[in-house]
Scaffold this active site. Structure first.
Site, mmCIF file in Angstrom:
data_model
loop_
_atom_site.group_PDB
_atom_site.id
_atom_site.type_symbol
_atom_site.label_atom_id
_atom_site.label_comp_id
_atom_site.label_asym_id
_atom_site.label_seq_id
_atom_site.Cartn_x
_atom_site.Cartn_y
_atom_site.Cartn_z
ATOM 1 N N GLU A 133 -6.812 -7.462 -0.994
ATOM 2 C CA GLU A 133 -7.560 -7.361 0.234
ATOM 3 C C GLU A 133 -9.158 -6.975 0.092
ATOM 4 O O GLU A 133 -9.309 -5.786 -0.256
ATOM 5 C CB GLU A 133 -6.980 -6.231 1.163
ATOM 6 C CG GLU A 133 -5.585 -6.884 1.758
ATOM 7 C CD GLU A 133 -4.992 -5.772 2.567
ATOM 8 O OE1 GLU A 133 -5.760 -4.894 3.280
ATOM 9 O OE2 GLU A 133 -3.599 -5.748 2.860
ATOM 10 N N GLU B 90 0.737 -1.022 -0.121
ATOM 11 C CA GLU B 90 0.130 -0.009 -0.113
ATOM 12 C C GLU B 90 0.828 1.236 0.088
ATOM 13 O O GLU B 90 0.815 2.138 0.761
ATOM 14 C CB GLU B 90 -1.018 0.093 1.172
ATOM 15 C CG GLU B 90 -1.811 -0.956 1.109
ATOM 16 C CD GLU B 90 -2.959 -0.976 2.100
ATOM 17 O OE1 GLU B 90 -2.909 -0.501 3.297
ATOM 18 O OE2 GLU B 90 -4.212 -1.644 1.826
#
Length: 692
Positions: free
Chosen positions: A238, A169
């Site tokens: 995710e 991320e």
């Protein structure tokens, strides 16, 4: 003569624009995050089997650098940290592995998975084009990859690992790092690919992931997402099944109807890999929770709950979704969707392969109304905010809004276990200054002193009060103010607790202002600063401060105010009970435990409690009911279970509809440093009526 010939099958993992291909066969893959240190080794096999029974193909896990390398060059892969054993159990179950090495992981984990010693490498700056950081990151990544190779665990060696992740991320924070951040991303990708694992690497939430690394999506919804190159597959690393909890906040729950709707939207868009984060959340044992203020529970409203029990209807509804999608797999992977408009809010995504297979996804995005549509000369009823799946373009086998399983009835049931022979030990605040490790002028940053060996750091200074001070004559108190402290403090005046203050996840820095009583002569002010997990996310979070920053000011003296900030302060790391390892049943402490009634200790802070109990029979999951206590930590048989903190919750517990875009603030369900009543601590077991 007879020969037994065993051949180890080596498979290649490749990809094209449609999907990951294992040994040449493209697959729609469903995955679930299960983090090995957030459960016990005794639970692993059962969790993996439940994941397989739920229709998963892949188990996803981070690798936790701070657990495995607690000090430079010293590694720990034992017990709950046995990564190799965990992966071998996944292989035994016939599932694949996505190994997210990072080694930055976020994950609401202490310091984002980085070991604290890394902060003190000379010249280091985290997650940027910085040579000391890149050297340490490459060394650990190479260590993990070599371990996997030595055990033949990559799919290219006949093992279960089909994907690996580098970094995590990065895109949301990349602007803060500028050109050095872009250079770092290119370096990280090149370093990872150069390790020659034989399986693809991914970077999640990193749009400019360099070839051949695949950029992937994380979020509540990912049907908007496309990879950065047309020849890369669309992967969702995710899919958030719920959300994490923080102390003082609510529990967040995501309706399974909306989660299934999000997954179906992603699949009909061309997605071919979905990982549920989390599939089993587990527990932040010890002091591993990050944040700060992340709770010990990491349940995440996952299909398998914190205790390892199946959560219904989430588990079964997703299982049926997986079955329905798998029936469409051939058509999905061999054709692109033809989108047919069926109404103002209704569409059909139709997949027709050259071999004659046909699959359709009928969607209704209306938030208010169900719809009746005509498709292929047949009529279909579509509930609002839902998708129906037709593996043969005719018959509906699944609708995301139609749940066929009753919700689990979960109970925390008392056991007949008696907790007996309570003994106590109270920390001596008066002796803190005598046992201090250092004395300097001014206030020091907490982590620089503790190196995260303890949540606690004592700040102690002295104030001399003249007998002529007018406040003594008038009988009026002084006021002590403490600014920019975090994450929590207990303030002691001459050994007596004067007051406490705590921050929150939303406002991490606290302020403390309270009237205090001082006497003529020497007075001792002791501030016990408390960390509640280190930060795990944010640009340059390694530079963020905890502890008492000040100013610390005494108001009401004849001179007006007295700034104590730059006085001499003494520092002591941790508590005496920690130094004596009181949490271990085998410790030989240099203190005497006190037996007697707990009644007199209810309001005494900084008290250690010790008791014994016999484990109940059976294999039902057990928990400690700490509702009678305030804030502290718990050990059982020397194992740190984690922090507890029973405080009032801010949240909205109104009804929760699955309809409409989900955000973590949408569905709330509410869930000893400070002296309370230890006699109310009890052992309870968790039961659910629909567990399979």
């Amino acid at each position: 003569m007879l020969f037994l010939y065993l051949q180890l099958i080596h498979c290649n993992v490749t990809y094209d624009r449609k999907a990951i291909a294992i040994d040449g066969q493209k697959r729609i893959l469903f995955s679930g995050s299960i983090h090995y240190p957030r459960s016990t080794p005794e639970m692993w096999e059962g969790l993996i089997q439940k994941a397989k029974n739920g229709g998963l193909d892949v188990i996803d896990t981070y690798v936790f650098w701070n657990l495995h390398e607690p000090s430079p060059g010293n590694y720990n892969f034992e017990g709950r940290y046995d990564l190799v054993q965990f992966i071998k159990l996944v292989k035994k179950a016939g599932l694949y592995v996505h190994l997210r090495i990072g080694p930055y992981i976020c994950g609401e984990w202490n310091f984002g998975g980085f070991p604290v010693w890394l902060k003190y490498v000379p010249g280091i700056s985290f997650r940027t084009d910085n040579e000391p950081f890149k050297k340490a990151m490459a060394k650990f990544t190479q260590k993990i990859v070599q371990m996997m190779k030595d055990e033949n665990l990559f799919e290219s060696q006949g093992g279960p690992i089909i994907l690996s992740q580098i970094e995590n991320e990065y895109e949301p924070e990349s602007k803060s790092y500028g050109p050095a951040g872009k250079a770092y991303v290119k370096w990280a990708a090149k370093m990872a690919v150069g390790l020659n694992t034989g399986v693809p690497w991914v970077m999640c939430k990193e749009y400019d992931a360099p070839d051949p690394v695949i950029n992937t999506c994380n979020g509540f919804y990912c049907d908007y997402f496309s990879p950065n190159k047309p020849y890369k597959p669309t992967l969702w690393t995710e899919a958030w099944t719920g959300w994490f909890s923080d102390f003082g906040g609510p529990n967040y729950q995501r309706p399974v109807e909306d989660l299934a709707f999000a997954v179906a939207r992603f699949i009909q868009k061309g997605g071919s890999f979905v990982n549920y984060y989390m599939y089993h959340g587990g527990t932040n044992f010890g002091r591993t929770a990050g944040g700060p203020f992340i709770t010990t529970s990491y349940d995440y409203d996952a299909p398998i709950d914190e205790y390892g029990l199946i959560r219904q209807p989430k588990y079964d509804h997703l299982k049926e979704l997986h079955k329905a999608v798998k029936l469409c797999e051939k058509a999905l992977l061999n054709s692109d969707p033809n989108i047919v408009v069926l109404g103002s809010y209704e569409k059909a995504h139709v997949f027709s392969s050259e071999s004659g297979g046909c699959a359709a996804f009928l969607s209704n995005y209306n938030l208010r109304s169900n719809a009746k549509v005509t498709f292929n000369n047949m009529h279909y009823n579509l509930p609002r905010w839902s998708i129906s799946i037709l593996p043969d373009c005719r018959n509906v086998v699944f609708n995301t809004a139609k749940v066929g399983t009753e919700a689990s009835l979960v109970q925390m049931v008392p056991t007949n276990v008696k907790i007996e022979s309570w003994e106590t030990f109270n920390e001596d605040v008066h002796s803190v200054d005598d046992e201090s490790s250092m004395t300097v002028k001014g206030l020091l940053e907490q982590l620089n002193i503790t190196r995260d060996t303890s949540d606690y750091l004592w700040y102690t200074t002295s104030v001399r009060i003249s007998s002529t001070e007018s406040f003594l004559r008038k009988g009026t108190p002084l006021t002590l103010s403490i600014q920019k402290a975090g994450h929590g403090i207990h303030v002691f005046i001459n050994g007596q607790l004067s007051g406490s203050a705590f921050g929150t996840q939303q406002k991490r820095k606290l302020s403390f202002t309270k009237n205090i009583n001082l006497h003529p002569g020497e007075n001792k002010i002791s501030i016990l600063s408390i960390a509640v997990g280190l930060p795990n996310i944010g640009p340059h979070f390694e530079t963020w401060n905890i502890g008492v920053q000040g100013p610390v000011v005494l108001h009401g003296l004849d001179e007006g105010k007295k700034d104590l900030t730059w006085q001499k302060w003494s520092y002591k790391v941790g508590l005496k009970g920690e130094a004596d390892n009181l949490g271990s049943p085998n410790s030989i402490p240099s203190i005497d435990w006190t037996r007697g009634s707990l009644e007199t200790l209810k309001q005494r802070p900084l008290t250690w409690y010790k008791a014994f109990f016999n484990a109940p029979g059976g294999d039902d999951p057990l928990a400690l009911d700490m509702s009678g206590m305030g804030k502290g930590q718990v050990w059982i048989n020397g194992e740190s279970i984690g922090r507890y903190w029973t405080i009032s919750v801010n949240g909205n517990c109104s009804g929760c509809s699955y309809v409409g875009a989900f955000r973590q603030t949408k569905c709330h369900f509410v869930f000893e440093e400070i002296g309370r009543d230890a006699s109310k601590i009890s052992i309870v077991k968790r039961l659910t009526t629909t567990d399979k």
